[in-house]
Design a protein around this motif. Sequence first.
Motif, PDB file in Angstrom:
ATOM      1  N   LEU A   1      -5.295   6.315  -1.730  1.00 18.78           N
ATOM      2  CA  LEU A   1      -4.498   5.145  -1.407  1.00 18.78           C
ATOM      3  C   LEU A   1      -4.376   4.249  -2.636  1.00 18.78           C
ATOM      4  CD1 LEU A   1      -5.975   4.147   2.082  1.00 18.78           C
ATOM      5  CD2 LEU A   1      -4.195   5.817   1.546  1.00 18.78           C
ATOM      6  N   SER A   2      -3.227   3.601  -2.749  1.00 16.24           N
ATOM      7  CA  SER A   2      -3.000   2.631  -3.821  1.00 16.24           C
ATOM      8  C   SER A   2      -2.472   1.341  -3.214  1.00 16.24           C
ATOM      9  CB  SER A   2      -1.974   3.158  -4.831  1.00 16.24           C
ATOM     10  OG  SER A   2      -2.406   4.348  -5.436  1.00 16.24           O
ATOM     11  N   CYS A   3      -2.754   0.229  -3.870  1.00 13.16           N
ATOM     12  CA  CYS A   3      -2.253  -1.068  -3.421  1.00 13.16           C
ATOM     13  C   CYS A   3      -1.929  -1.902  -4.652  1.00 13.16           C
ATOM     14  CB  CYS A   3      -3.280  -1.771  -2.551  1.00 13.16           C
ATOM     15  SG  CYS A   3      -2.848  -3.475  -2.128  1.00 13.16           S
TER      16      CYS A   3
ATOM     17  N   TRP B   1     -10.566  -2.613   0.757  1.00 13.81           N
ATOM     18  CA  TRP B   1      -9.868  -1.834   1.772  1.00 13.81           C
ATOM     19  C   TRP B   1     -10.577  -2.011   3.110  1.00 13.81           C
ATOM     20  CZ3 TRP B   1      -5.282   0.509   0.976  1.00 13.81           C
ATOM     21  CH2 TRP B   1      -4.894   0.752  -0.346  1.00 13.81           C
TER      22      TRP B   1
ATOM     23  N   GLU C   1       0.836  -1.201   0.000  1.00  7.92           N
ATOM     24  CA  GLU C   1       0.000   0.000   0.000  1.00  7.92           C
ATOM     25  C   GLU C   1       0.873   1.253   0.000  1.00  7.92           C
ATOM     26  OE1 GLU C   1      -2.387  -2.655   3.100  1.00  7.92           O
ATOM     27  OE2 GLU C   1      -0.292  -2.116   2.852  1.00  7.92           O
TER      28      GLU C   1
ATOM     29  N   THR D   1      -3.865  -3.509  -9.406  1.00 10.58           N
ATOM     30  CA  THR D   1      -3.841  -2.408  -8.442  1.00 10.58           C
ATOM     31  C   THR D   1      -5.265  -2.008  -8.071  1.00 10.58           C
ATOM     32  OG1 THR D   1      -1.763  -1.567  -9.368  1.00 10.58           O
ATOM     33  CG2 THR D   1      -3.060  -0.043  -8.039  1.00 10.58           C
TER      34      THR D   1
ATOM     35  N   GLY E   1      -2.089  -6.503   2.819  1.00 15.09           N
ATOM     36  CA  GLY E   1      -0.928  -5.641   2.851  1.00 15.09           C
ATOM     37  C   GLY E   1      -0.502  -5.355   4.269  1.00 15.09           C
TER      38      GLY E   1
ATOM     39  N   TYR F   1      -5.789  -1.141   5.433  1.00 16.84           N
ATOM     40  CA  TYR F   1      -5.209  -2.364   4.894  1.00 16.84           C
ATOM     41  C   TYR F   1      -5.863  -2.738   3.570  1.00 16.84           C
ATOM     42  CZ  TYR F   1      -3.413  -3.073   9.633  1.00 16.84           C
ATOM     43  OH  TYR F   1      -2.767  -2.932  10.840  1.00 16.84           O
ATOM     44  N   CYS F   2      -5.034  -3.156   2.640  1.00 17.84           N
ATOM     45  CA  CYS F   2      -5.497  -3.655   1.352  1.00 17.84           C
ATOM     46  C   CYS F   2      -5.702  -5.165   1.449  1.00 17.84           C
ATOM     47  CB  CYS F   2      -4.433  -3.320   0.299  1.00 17.84           C
ATOM     48  SG  CYS F   2      -4.687  -4.065  -1.301  1.00 17.84           S
TER      49      CYS F   2
ATOM     50  N   THR G   1      -1.260   1.100   5.846  1.00 18.38           N
ATOM     51  CA  THR G   1      -0.756   2.462   5.709  1.00 18.38           C
ATOM     52  C   THR G   1      -1.574   3.367   6.627  1.00 18.38           C
ATOM     53  OG1 THR G   1      -0.198   4.227   4.129  1.00 18.38           O
ATOM     54  CG2 THR G   1      -2.232   3.011   3.714  1.00 18.38           C
TER      55      THR G   1
ATOM     56  N   TYR H   1      -7.400   1.060  -5.810  1.00 16.88           N
ATOM     57  CA  TYR H   1      -7.278   2.426  -5.292  1.00 16.88           C
ATOM     58  C   TYR H   1      -8.419   2.738  -4.342  1.00 16.88           C
ATOM     59  CZ  TYR H   1      -4.462   2.693  -9.568  1.00 16.88           C
ATOM     60  OH  TYR H   1      -3.547   2.447 -10.564  1.00 16.88           O
TER      61      TYR H   1
END
Length: 120
Positions: free
Chosen positions: A20-22, A36, A6, A77, A111, A94-95, A114, A79
């Motif tokens: 946010l990205s993962c 998420w 993440e 990915t 993940g 958390y992803c 973050t 988002y």
Amino acid sequence: QVQLVESGGGLVQAGGSLRLSCVVSGSFFSIKDMGWYRQAPGKQRELVATITSGGSTNYADSVKGRFTISRDNAKNTVYLQMNSLKPEDTAVYYCNANLRPLYGPRGDYWGQGTQVTVSS
């Protein structure tokens, strides 16, 4: 080995936005649902939003109209666009991805999290 990484967390004032990205990497077949989740201090982890491989979405009531989940299947990915942030959105995000690794059964992968902090 499958990894979810993440990025995009940080400190923002109330009313602000974060994205946010993962990224999912490693050896695996197709990814089904992605999502998420978040966990605030002293609270249990809770669902924020999920998205299927076909693009169907689901949101917690507390974030509806403010957060938008999306995914890029070609980039593996997911988002989370977070707008109109509130102090109560403060948590570790958390992803999650449901996928089948190259070796082994399908399962949920996470993940490392973050931190998102919203100041009042």
